[in-house]
Design an enzyme around this catalytic site. Structure first.
Site, PDB file in Angstrom:
ATOM      1  N   TYR A 103      -2.435  -1.203  10.080  1.00 15.63           N
ATOM      2  CA  TYR A 103      -2.513  -1.391   8.798  1.00 15.63           C
ATOM      3  C   TYR A 103      -1.212  -0.883   7.950  1.00 15.63           C
ATOM      4  O   TYR A 103      -0.447  -1.539   7.128  1.00 15.63           O
ATOM      5  CB  TYR A 103      -3.590  -0.677   8.126  1.00 15.63           C
ATOM      6  CG  TYR A 103      -3.790  -0.866   6.652  1.00 15.63           C
ATOM      7  CD1 TYR A 103      -4.370  -1.943   5.860  1.00 15.63           C
ATOM      8  CD2 TYR A 103      -3.152   0.588   6.007  1.00 15.63           C
ATOM      9  CE1 TYR A 103      -4.271  -2.058   4.628  1.00 15.63           C
ATOM     10  CE2 TYR A 103      -3.533   0.165   4.459  1.00 15.63           C
ATOM     11  CZ  TYR A 103      -3.943  -1.014   3.793  1.00 15.63           C
ATOM     12  OH  TYR A 103      -4.049  -1.192   2.213  1.00 15.63           O
ATOM     13  N   SER A 135       0.739  -1.251   0.083  1.00 14.43           N
ATOM     14  CA  SER A 135       0.038   0.051  -0.069  1.00 14.43           C
ATOM     15  C   SER A 135       0.952   1.107  -0.128  1.00 14.43           C
ATOM     16  O   SER A 135       2.021   1.157   0.553  1.00 14.43           O
ATOM     17  CB  SER A 135      -0.989   0.092   1.273  1.00 14.43           C
ATOM     18  OG  SER A 135      -1.316   1.302   1.561  1.00 14.43           O
TER      19      SER A 135
END
Length: 251
Positions: free
Chosen positions: A149, A136
């Site tokens: 995350y 990401s």
């Protein structure tokens, strides 16, 4: 990377980016199996010409069973995409956030490792194929509201670098897809900067088709994240993104 006529497994492919990629590969003549926990979606996906397999990446036995099912039906499998992920907010002042942290790491990082471990021996034995992990932009430019995350995706990046080094010379490509926010799973409602899915996939397939395949697939919309530290923008951008912490109770 050759994209035509691949035999692919996309774990986490029952919705969002994974499903979009599955449809693109199918349209390029591929045999594509999507894996996930949402059995309620399987009949619709099969009606689209996609294969399905139930898999829970937090459960090692489930991953092993899915591998055995897929390879029994598709021994020519030559592309595996580890796409499963969860994105959870956390208040690090409250120790109760640990459950979210554990779920994030169990799914995003350890799930990726379980999937790659399951299929690496098959691809090495073939002497060809590709493993695609999904990190990401937040791996490189943290979003403080989603601490674990970010940590889990940074872990995926580091693990992918090591996996690529260890598989060098085997014929197996190791590629990291680095998405920014993409307009799926409600992102379009909360993030006006989320990229349209079709435009994102257009860029991704164009980059994947390059020879040699880039180690990191970086669409234009994620360049800011990936190179923030190099470009001297890291501290300012993290401070900007920290404004989202106002959403937490008591801020």
């Amino acid at each position: 990377m050759e994209l035509q006529n691949r035999t692919a497994l996309i774990v986490g492919g029952t919705s969002g980016i994974g499903l979009g990629l599955a449809r693109r590969l199918r349209d390029l003549g591929g045999t594509v199996v999507v894996g996930g926990r949402r059995r309620d979606r399987f009949s619709d996906l099969e009606a689209e010409g996609l294969g399905t397999v139930e898999i829970d990446v937090t459960d090692g036995a489930s991953v092993t069973d899915a591998r055995d099912d897929v390879l029994a039906q598709h021994p020519q499998l030559d592309l595996v995409v580890a796409m499963s992920g969860v994105m959870l907010t956390e208040d690090l002042r409250d120790p109760a956030h640990f459950d979210a942290a554990q779920r994030s790491i169990e799914t995003n990082l350890l799930g990726t490792i379980r999937v790659t471990d399951a299929f690496t021996p098959h691809l090495i034995a073939r002497g060809a194929g590709a493993l695609v992990t999904v990190s990401s932009g937040i791996a490189f430019l943290p979003f403080p509201l989603m601490a674990s995350y970010a940590a889990s995706k940074a872990g995926v990046h580091a693990y992918t670098e090591a996996l690529r080094a260890q598989l060098a010379g085997t014929g197996v490509e190791v590629v990291e897809l680095v998405p920014p926010a993409v307009a799926t799973a409600g992102q379009e409602k909360v993030n006006p900067h989320a990229l349209p899915l079709d435009g994102f996939l257009d860029e991704v397939l164009s980059l994947l088709a390059q020879e040699p395949t880039p180690n990191e697939v970086l669409v234009q919309g994620v360049q800011m994240h990936r190179w923030a530290e190099r470009d001297g923008r890291y501290a300012d951008l993290v401070a900007q993104r920290s404004q989202a912490l106002q959403q937490l109770p008591g801020r």
